[in-house]
Design an enzyme around this catalytic site. Structure first.
Site: not given
Length: 373
Positions: A46, A144, A269, A317
């Site tokens: 998966k 589920r 930052y 980022m």
């Protein structure tokens, strides 16, 4: 000498995930040592093989003894078929009724557990002449998806009487394999669901990765996911065996800049790191948009030329910064953030209070894959 392959995605970046196919093969062989020879092994691939690249791993898995693949959607199954994988594929998640025909046409088995699924299978057969392959999912406590265990026997009999589908198996999923009491209760509900059912010729699968290592259940297939990739799930205090695994995924990037930071100057930052003495720092092009959590800032280490270096300042980022201290380095040198030795995904997971599964999936966002053997 390493043999290297690259997946067909963006490679114009000085950072990459390295996938060791030799370690993958080792893990499968180690796992199979503890699985009875009469049981099949389904590899759970998966989420693009937990971020490792399902299409690129599938052939190595088959050559190492995997019998079938488990995916989460029809699209994931189609990706494997497009890669010319002919082995059995099961969608272990819920399939929308409009996708049943695509699954049937591509020889992909689906999980069913309600009347709507049966109706969709019948309509596909009447429209195409193809009998969809199905496994009945029993809900024994995960809450589920699946038919509730108390209604399981009735539903299975209805499936057995349906001539418009191919009934291949019955399965459930352990919600807390690390808890012996909860697992025993789920197994009781499983037995209740299949009591009196003729299961000859059907695939019966109960055990996930932890269940495979911890329990001996009367079944003929197990489903293994995270440990294929060299990582362990939570296990109960007592278990049957624990294979010797090697982490398949590494994370690497090249230094793009080196400069000096003076005493009292901040880095990145918000200046969460301030130099207490002059030091040299290196920048690499990996950030939180690549899947490395910002919450790891100032908490992790990497390797450079055989020595450990500390990550400093907020992870941004697209980039992060390391304190070189006295380590010799040049622009272009490779920094290793994760490896199979002592820079593990588990250590990151512990810092973040999450599980290793989540982190392997995160690293699939923008980083190219390089496959080595």
């Amino acid at each position: 000498m390493k043999n290297i392959r690259q997946s067909n995605i963006n490679i114009h970046k000085d950072a990459w995930v390295e996938i060791n196919l030799e370690n993958l093969a080792n893990n499968i062989l180690e796992i199979k040592k503890g699985i009875p020879k009469n049981k099949k092994l389904m590899a759970i691939v998966k989420a693009d093989a937990y971020g490792h690249g399902a299409q690129m791993l599938a052939q190595t898995m088959l050559a190492s003894g995997v019998d079938a693949f488990g995916v989460s959607s029809v699209d994931e199954g189609l990706d494997l078929r497009q890669a010319k994988i002919k082995a059995p594929i099961l969608v272990v998640g819920a399939v929308p009724v409009w996708a049943v025909e695509a699954a049937a046409q591509n020889d992909i088995a689906i999980s069913i557990f309600n009347e709507t699924h049966l109706k969709a299978c019948k309509e596909v057969y009447e429209r195409t002449g193809i009998r969809p392959k199905v496994h009945v999912k029993i809900d024994t406590g995960m809450n589920r998806i699946g038919v509730r265990s108390e209604n399981g026997g009735e539903y299975i009999r209805e499936v057995q009487s349906a001539d418009y589908l191919q009934f291949e198996g019955i399965f459930t999923h352990l919600a807390a394999a690390e808890e012996e009491g909860e697992t025993a209760e789920q197994f009781r509900r499983w037995n209740e669901a299949i009591q009196g059912i003729d299961t000859k010729g059907l695939l019966l699968h109960i055990q996930n990765t932890a269940g495979t290592f911890a329990y001996d259940f009367p079944s003929n297939m197990v489903r293994v996911g995270i440990s294929l990739y060299g990582l362990y799930p939570d296990l109960p205090p007592k278990y049957n065996y624990k294979p010797k695994l090697k982490q398949v995924m590494s994370l690497k990037g090249r230094i793009t800049n080196i400069h000096e930071v003076q005493t009292g100057e901040g880095v990145s930052y918000a200046h969460t790191f301030q130099a207490y003495e002059p030091t040299r720092v290196a920048t690499i092009p990996i950030g939180y948009a690549d899947g490395v959590s910002r919450n790891l800032s100032n908490k992790i280490y990497a390797k450079l030329n055989g020595q450990k270096i500390r990550q400093i300042g907020n992870i941004t980022m697209d980039q992060m910064i390391f304190d070189l201290a006295d380590v010799e380095a040049e622009v272009g040198d490779v920094v290793t953030l994760l490896d199979e030795e002592d820079l593990s995904l588990d250590s990151w997971a512990e810092i973040l209070g999450t599980i290793n599964y989540e982190l392997t999936c995160r690293l699939k966002v923008r980083l190219p894959r390089v496959y080595t053997r």
